[in-house]
Scaffold this active site. Structure first.
Site, PDB file in Angstrom:
ATOM      1  N   ASN A  53      88.538  -4.643  41.270  1.00 29.07           N
ATOM      2  CA  ASN A  53      88.483  -3.441  40.430  1.00 29.07           C
ATOM      3  C   ASN A  53      87.508  -2.480  41.097  1.00 29.07           C
ATOM      4  O   ASN A  53      86.296  -2.663  41.016  1.00 29.07           O
ATOM      5  CB  ASN A  53      88.009  -3.822  39.019  1.00 29.07           C
ATOM      6  CG  ASN A  53      87.823  -2.592  38.144  1.00 29.07           C
ATOM      7  OD1 ASN A  53      88.200  -1.484  38.533  1.00 29.07           O
ATOM      8  ND2 ASN A  53      87.243  -2.779  36.970  1.00 29.07           N
ATOM      9  N   TRP A  54      88.083  -1.474  41.758  1.00 26.51           N
ATOM     10  CA  TRP A  54      87.234  -0.541  42.519  1.00 26.51           C
ATOM     11  C   TRP A  54      86.592   0.523  41.639  1.00 26.51           C
ATOM     12  O   TRP A  54      85.850   1.372  42.141  1.00 26.51           O
ATOM     13  CB  TRP A  54      88.049   0.119  43.640  1.00 26.51           C
ATOM     14  CG  TRP A  54      88.329  -0.791  44.792  1.00 26.51           C
ATOM     15  CD1 TRP A  54      87.737  -2.002  45.047  1.00 26.51           C
ATOM     16  CD2 TRP A  54      89.256  -0.578  45.862  1.00 26.51           C
ATOM     17  NE1 TRP A  54      88.244  -2.540  46.204  1.00 26.51           N
ATOM     18  CE2 TRP A  54      89.169  -1.690  46.720  1.00 26.51           C
ATOM     19  CE3 TRP A  54      90.148   0.457  46.182  1.00 26.51           C
ATOM     20  CZ2 TRP A  54      89.951  -1.793  47.881  1.00 26.51           C
ATOM     21  CZ3 TRP A  54      90.928   0.357  47.323  1.00 26.51           C
ATOM     22  CH2 TRP A  54      90.825  -0.758  48.164  1.00 26.51           C
ATOM     23  N   LYS A  55      86.939   0.530  40.359  1.00 23.83           N
ATOM     24  CA  LYS A  55      86.335   1.507  39.427  1.00 23.83           C
ATOM     25  C   LYS A  55      86.447   2.915  40.039  1.00 23.83           C
ATOM     26  O   LYS A  55      87.465   3.222  40.653  1.00 23.83           O
ATOM     27  CB  LYS A  55      84.902   1.088  39.103  1.00 23.83           C
ATOM     28  CG  LYS A  55      84.848  -0.373  38.624  1.00 23.83           C
ATOM     29  CD  LYS A  55      83.527  -0.800  38.073  1.00 23.83           C
ATOM     30  CE  LYS A  55      83.623  -2.269  37.643  1.00 23.83           C
ATOM     31  NZ  LYS A  55      82.422  -2.749  36.967  1.00 23.83           N
ATOM     32  N   HIS A  69      89.074  -2.597  29.789  1.00 23.10           N
ATOM     33  CA  HIS A  69      87.855  -2.920  30.540  1.00 23.10           C
ATOM     34  C   HIS A  69      86.624  -2.530  29.723  1.00 23.10           C
ATOM     35  O   HIS A  69      86.648  -1.551  28.977  1.00 23.10           O
ATOM     36  CB  HIS A  69      87.846  -2.190  31.888  1.00 23.10           C
ATOM     37  CG  HIS A  69      86.735  -2.665  32.772  1.00 23.10           C
ATOM     38  ND1 HIS A  69      85.465  -2.137  32.703  1.00 23.10           N
ATOM     39  CD2 HIS A  69      86.689  -3.654  33.695  1.00 23.10           C
ATOM     40  CE1 HIS A  69      84.693  -2.789  33.561  1.00 23.10           C
ATOM     41  NE2 HIS A  69      85.417  -3.701  34.178  1.00 23.10           N
ATOM     42  N   GLU A  73      84.028  -1.006  30.485  1.00 30.24           N
ATOM     43  CA  GLU A  73      83.571   0.392  30.642  1.00 30.24           C
ATOM     44  C   GLU A  73      84.437   1.347  29.838  1.00 30.24           C
ATOM     45  O   GLU A  73      83.961   2.361  29.332  1.00 30.24           O
ATOM     46  CB  GLU A  73      83.531   0.750  32.140  1.00 30.24           C
ATOM     47  CG  GLU A  73      82.353   0.066  32.826  1.00 30.24           C
ATOM     48  CD  GLU A  73      82.592  -0.405  34.237  1.00 30.24           C
ATOM     49  OE1 GLU A  73      83.531   0.066  34.897  1.00 30.24           O
ATOM     50  OE2 GLU A  73      81.821  -1.292  34.684  1.00 30.24           O
ATOM     51  N   GLU A  77      84.947 -11.032  30.816  1.00 30.00           N
ATOM     52  CA  GLU A  77      83.874 -10.314  31.511  1.00 30.00           C
ATOM     53  C   GLU A  77      82.743 -10.064  30.524  1.00 30.00           C
ATOM     54  O   GLU A  77      82.773  -9.072  29.781  1.00 30.00           O
ATOM     55  CB  GLU A  77      84.396  -8.974  32.043  1.00 30.00           C
ATOM     56  CG  GLU A  77      85.535  -9.105  33.027  1.00 30.00           C
ATOM     57  CD  GLU A  77      85.645  -7.909  33.949  1.00 30.00           C
ATOM     58  OE1 GLU A  77      85.607  -8.114  35.168  1.00 30.00           O
ATOM     59  OE2 GLU A  77      85.729  -6.767  33.468  1.00 30.00           O
ATOM     60  N   GLY A  97      77.961  -5.614  36.681  1.00 34.14           N
ATOM     61  CA  GLY A  97      77.162  -4.685  37.472  1.00 34.14           C
ATOM     62  C   GLY A  97      75.668  -4.908  37.355  1.00 34.14           C
ATOM     63  O   GLY A  97      74.882  -4.052  37.763  1.00 34.14           O
ATOM     64  N   SER A 132      79.477  -9.656  38.160  1.00 29.69           N
ATOM     65  CA  SER A 132      78.538  -9.992  39.244  1.00 29.69           C
ATOM     66  C   SER A 132      79.007 -11.156  40.111  1.00 29.69           C
ATOM     67  O   SER A 132      78.190 -11.925  40.618  1.00 29.69           O
ATOM     68  CB  SER A 132      77.134 -10.263  38.683  1.00 29.69           C
ATOM     69  OG  SER A 132      76.611  -9.081  38.099  1.00 29.69           O
ATOM     70  N   GLY A 175      84.110  -6.412  40.750  1.00 30.82           N
ATOM     71  CA  GLY A 175      83.760  -4.999  40.871  1.00 30.82           C
ATOM     72  C   GLY A 175      83.048  -4.749  42.186  1.00 30.82           C
ATOM     73  O   GLY A 175      83.658  -4.698  43.256  1.00 30.82           O
ATOM     74  N   GLY A 176      81.733  -4.642  42.124  1.00 32.91           N
ATOM     75  CA  GLY A 176      80.924  -4.240  43.287  1.00 32.91           C
ATOM     76  C   GLY A 176      81.246  -4.987  44.569  1.00 32.91           C
ATOM     77  O   GLY A 176      81.406  -4.365  45.629  1.00 32.91           O
TER      78      GLY A 176
HETATM   79  P1  13P Z   1      80.831  -6.321  38.961  1.00 38.81           P
HETATM   80  O1  13P Z   1      81.502  -7.345  39.803  1.00 38.81           O
HETATM   81  O2  13P Z   1      80.350  -5.119  39.743  1.00 38.81           O
HETATM   82  O3  13P Z   1      79.772  -6.915  38.090  1.00 38.81           O
HETATM   83  O4  13P Z   1      81.937  -5.719  37.969  1.00 38.81           O
HETATM   84  C1  13P Z   1      82.734  -6.595  37.275  1.00 38.81           C
HETATM   85  C2  13P Z   1      83.830  -5.829  36.653  1.00 38.81           C
HETATM   86  O5  13P Z   1      83.609  -5.001  35.788  1.00 38.81           O
HETATM   87  C3  13P Z   1      85.201  -6.075  37.139  1.00 38.81           C
HETATM   88  O6  13P Z   1      86.141  -5.492  36.296  1.00 38.81           O
END
Ligand code: 13P
Length: 256
Positions: A11-13, A97, A99, A169, A175, A215, A236-237
């Protein structure tokens, strides 16, 4: 991990331009061919999809959107429809998600109609759920997961549940660098499976893939991937870095 292929979803957000995403996908392609034991899903922002589909079409890498609007089309400035995602080569869409829930105030009621819309359009769904830190501290994790699944999946009894993947999640792990322990994640995944079995008595809850997100890095992926009930990761990251993303896939494949 179970005996089905672990899903390693990125997930590149709101990171990576279309060109950056395209280059990443091109570099991933040969590496993904050497890792047939995992399923790669890239979820770039909507602007990157069309460009990246050129690279990944006819390959083992699948593409997903990060959100959609439940209407077929209409005057919804800034939104993306299921048909648009499909036309950009998507087989998947992330829905609900954290966010979207917490920054953009999407409720379970907002999320619910997106799921049949996605399935009807032929997309597979990654439905994200997870508790906040205070909810965990108050011992309400299972209650929160039950409510998100019950309200998010309301009316879905007749839909193909095998095209649904759940991503657990925990909000406090997204994050933050604070990853759930394998015990915490394993317990939550078992709860999710139990709740799915209650909500859909006719289905084999075992057939629903449940990903962990929050994470995930190559340094913690091994212990999590060995945990029963974890069928892959939504990253994510760490998915923004090609080497790190591939390393997580390698670890997951070894443990599959
Ligand atoms: P991180 O891996 O950056 O914590 O993000 C997780 C996420 O929100 C994947 O959808």
């Amino acid at each position: 991990m179970s005996d089905r292929k672990p899903i390693i979803a990125a997930n590149w957000k709101m990171f990576k331009t279309p060109t950056e995403g395209y280059q990443f996908a091109r570099q991933l392609l040969p590496k993904a061919m050497n890792l047939p034991g995992v399923k790669f899903i890239l979820c770039p922002s909507a602007t990157g999809l069309y460009h990246i589909q050129e690279v990944v079409k006819d390959s083992a890498i699948e593409l997903g959107g990060q959100n959609l609007h439940p209407a077929e089309e209409g005057a919804f400035t800034g939104e993306t429809s299921a048909r648009m995602l499909v036309a950009c080569g998507c087989q998947w869409v992330i829905i609900g998600h954290s966010e979207r829930r917490h920054i953009f105030h999407e409720s379970d009621k907002d999320i619910q109609p997106k799921i049949p819309t996605a399935l009807n359009a032929g997309l597979n769904v990654i439905l994200c759920i997870g508790e906040r830190l205070e909810e965990r501290q108050e011992g309400k994790t299972e209650e929160v997961l039950r409510q998100q699944l019950r309200d998010g999946l309301a009316g879905m009894e007749t839909y193909p549940i095998d095209r649904l993947v759940i991503a657990y999640e925990p909000v406090w792990a997204i994050g933050t660098g604070v990853v759930a322990t394998p015990e915490q994640a394993g317990e939550a995944h078992a709860q999710v499976r139990g709740i799915l079995g209650e909500l859909f008595p006719g289905i084999e809850a075992e057939t629903v893939g449940i990903l962990y997100g929050g994470s995930v890095k190559s340094s913690n992926a091994e212990a999590l991937s060995k945990t029963p009930g974890i069928d892959g990761f939504l990253i994510g990251g760490a998915s923004l870095d090609l080497d790190e993303y591939v390393k997580i896939a390698e670890i997951s494949q070894i443990e599959a």
